[in-house]
Design a protein around this motif. Structure first.
Motif, short mmCIF file in Angstrom:
data_model
loop_
_atom_site.label_atom_id
_atom_site.label_comp_id
_atom_site.label_asym_id
_atom_site.label_seq_id
_atom_site.Cartn_x
_atom_site.Cartn_y
_atom_site.Cartn_z
N GLU A 61 0.83 -1.21 0.00
CA GLU A 61 0.00 0.00 0.00
C GLU A 61 0.87 1.26 0.00
O GLU A 61 0.60 2.22 -0.72
CB GLU A 61 -0.93 -0.01 1.22
CG GLU A 61 -1.87 1.17 1.26
CD GLU A 61 -2.81 1.15 2.45
OE1 GLU A 61 -3.39 2.20 2.75
OE2 GLU A 61 -2.96 0.09 3.08
N GLU A 62 1.93 1.23 0.80
CA GLU A 62 2.83 2.39 0.88
C GLU A 62 3.48 2.68 -0.47
O GLU A 62 3.59 3.84 -0.89
CB GLU A 62 3.90 2.10 1.94
CG GLU A 62 4.72 3.29 2.33
CD GLU A 62 5.68 2.98 3.47
OE1 GLU A 62 6.22 3.95 4.01
OE2 GLU A 62 5.88 1.81 3.80
N SER A 63 3.88 1.63 -1.18
CA SER A 63 4.50 1.79 -2.50
C SER A 63 3.51 2.33 -3.52
O SER A 63 3.82 3.23 -4.30
CB SER A 63 5.06 0.44 -2.97
OG SER A 63 5.63 0.55 -4.25
N VAL A 64 2.30 1.79 -3.50
CA VAL A 64 1.27 2.21 -4.45
C VAL A 64 0.86 3.66 -4.20
O VAL A 64 0.72 4.45 -5.15
CB VAL A 64 0.05 1.26 -4.39
CG1 VAL A 64 -1.10 1.80 -5.21
CG2 VAL A 64 0.44 -0.13 -4.86
N VAL A 65 0.71 4.04 -2.93
CA VAL A 65 0.33 5.42 -2.60
C VAL A 65 1.44 6.38 -3.04
O VAL A 65 1.17 7.45 -3.58
CB VAL A 65 0.04 5.56 -1.09
CG1 VAL A 65 -0.05 7.02 -0.67
CG2 VAL A 65 -1.25 4.83 -0.74
N HIS A 66 2.69 6.00 -2.81
CA HIS A 66 3.81 6.86 -3.21
C HIS A 66 3.88 6.97 -4.73
O HIS A 66 4.20 8.02 -5.27
CB HIS A 66 5.13 6.31 -2.66
CG HIS A 66 6.31 7.15 -3.01
ND1 HIS A 66 6.60 8.32 -2.37
CD2 HIS A 66 7.26 7.00 -3.96
CE1 HIS A 66 7.69 8.85 -2.89
NE2 HIS A 66 8.11 8.07 -3.87
N GLY A 67 3.60 5.88 -5.43
CA GLY A 67 3.63 5.88 -6.89
C GLY A 67 4.99 5.51 -7.44
O GLY A 67 5.94 5.28 -6.70
N GLY A 68 5.06 5.44 -8.74
CA GLY A 68 6.30 5.08 -9.41
C GLY A 68 7.29 6.24 -9.43
O GLY A 68 6.94 7.37 -9.12
N GLU A 69 8.51 5.91 -9.78
CA GLU A 69 9.58 6.90 -9.86
C GLU A 69 10.41 6.63 -11.10
O GLU A 69 10.52 5.49 -11.55
CB GLU A 69 10.50 6.82 -8.64
CG GLU A 69 9.86 7.18 -7.33
CD GLU A 69 9.79 8.68 -7.07
OE1 GLU A 69 10.00 9.48 -8.01
OE2 GLU A 69 9.52 9.05 -5.92
N ILE A 70 11.02 7.68 -11.63
CA ILE A 70 11.92 7.53 -12.77
C ILE A 70 13.34 7.85 -12.31
O ILE A 70 13.55 8.79 -11.55
CB ILE A 70 11.50 8.41 -13.96
CG1 ILE A 70 12.33 8.06 -15.19
CG2 ILE A 70 11.58 9.88 -13.63
CD1 ILE A 70 11.77 8.59 -16.48
N GLY A 71 14.27 7.01 -12.74
CA GLY A 71 15.65 7.25 -12.34
C GLY A 71 16.57 6.16 -12.82
O GLY A 71 16.20 5.29 -13.60
N MET A 72 17.79 6.23 -12.31
CA MET A 72 18.84 5.28 -12.67
C MET A 72 19.16 4.42 -11.45
O MET A 72 19.53 4.93 -10.40
CB MET A 72 20.11 6.01 -13.11
CG MET A 72 19.95 6.83 -14.37
SD MET A 72 19.78 5.84 -15.84
CE MET A 72 21.39 5.10 -15.96
N MET A 73 19.01 3.12 -11.61
CA MET A 73 19.34 2.15 -10.57
C MET A 73 20.72 1.58 -10.91
O MET A 73 21.02 1.33 -12.07
CB MET A 73 18.30 1.04 -10.57
CG MET A 73 18.29 0.16 -9.37
SD MET A 73 17.39 0.84 -7.98
CE MET A 73 15.72 0.85 -8.57
N SER A 74 21.53 1.39 -9.89
CA SER A 74 22.82 0.71 -10.09
C SER A 74 23.05 -0.22 -8.91
O SER A 74 22.44 -0.07 -7.85
CB SER A 74 23.96 1.71 -10.24
OG SER A 74 24.10 2.46 -9.07
#
Length: 181
Positions: A61-74
């Motif tokens: 629920e916490e992830s869904v409420v926060h929503g997606g993010e755009i960025g670079m994962m390493s």
């Protein structure tokens, strides 16, 4: 390898010997065609170890409420011998990480043997022209449920999780370990 982890052989300098052993053991036929992919480095040492990394973004629920993010994962992979890979980018371009989705990439890196844990870095990418990418109140974060790291040359498979399911916050190294799962 096939879906069940059979028909595997080693990449790199010793690939032909490994291929011959697979034929002699009967796991593959000499007449069967094989597609093998190898990612090399532009500089010495050219041979790299291949890590298949699967990232599962949490659907909590916490992830869904926060929503997606755009960025670079390493990711940096550390072994039992305390050796580590260089910082390996998960993708060449910023990626949108959406709750509930899985992302897979094969990353070339330094051979460290059997992986023990990983250090995940997240770089948030904002667009000054798009106010939807501005994070004024909440810090940029991604809720990763788990990461699976497969060392294709060493035939190891390890599921790693963040401590206490904490989110990966931008510009902060985050340790993922098997015993956190």
């Amino acid at each position: 390898c096939d879906r069940d982890g059979h028909k595997c052989f080693q990449f790199g300098f010793h690939s032909y010997k490994s291929y011959r052993r697979a034929i002699e053991s009967g796991s593959i036929r000499e007449s069967s065609s094989i597609k093998a992919y190898l990612i090399t480095d532009a500089q010495k040492p050219y041979c790299r170890t291949h890590y298949k990394v699967k990232i599962k973004i949490s659907s909590s629920e916490e992830s869904v409420v926060h929503g997606g993010e755009i960025g670079m994962m390493s990711i940096i992979i550390r072994s039992h011998h305390n050796t580590e890979t260089e910082k390996m980018p998960f993708s060449a371009e910023p990626t949108y990480y959406e709750p509930g989705h899985k992302y897979v990439s094969v990353l070339p890196g330094k051979d460290v043997g059997i992986p023990k844990y990983a250090i995940v870095n997240w770089e948030y990418k904002t667009n000054p022209l798009n106010p939807l990418t501005w994070r004024l109140i909440a810090s940029p974060r991604v809720y990763i449920e788990y990461i699976i790291v497969e060392s294709l040359e060493h035939k190891s498979n390890l599921r790693l999780c963040p401590m206490f399911n904490t989110p990966v916050v931008a510009d902060t190294p985050n340790i993922f370990r098997h015993d956190y799962c």
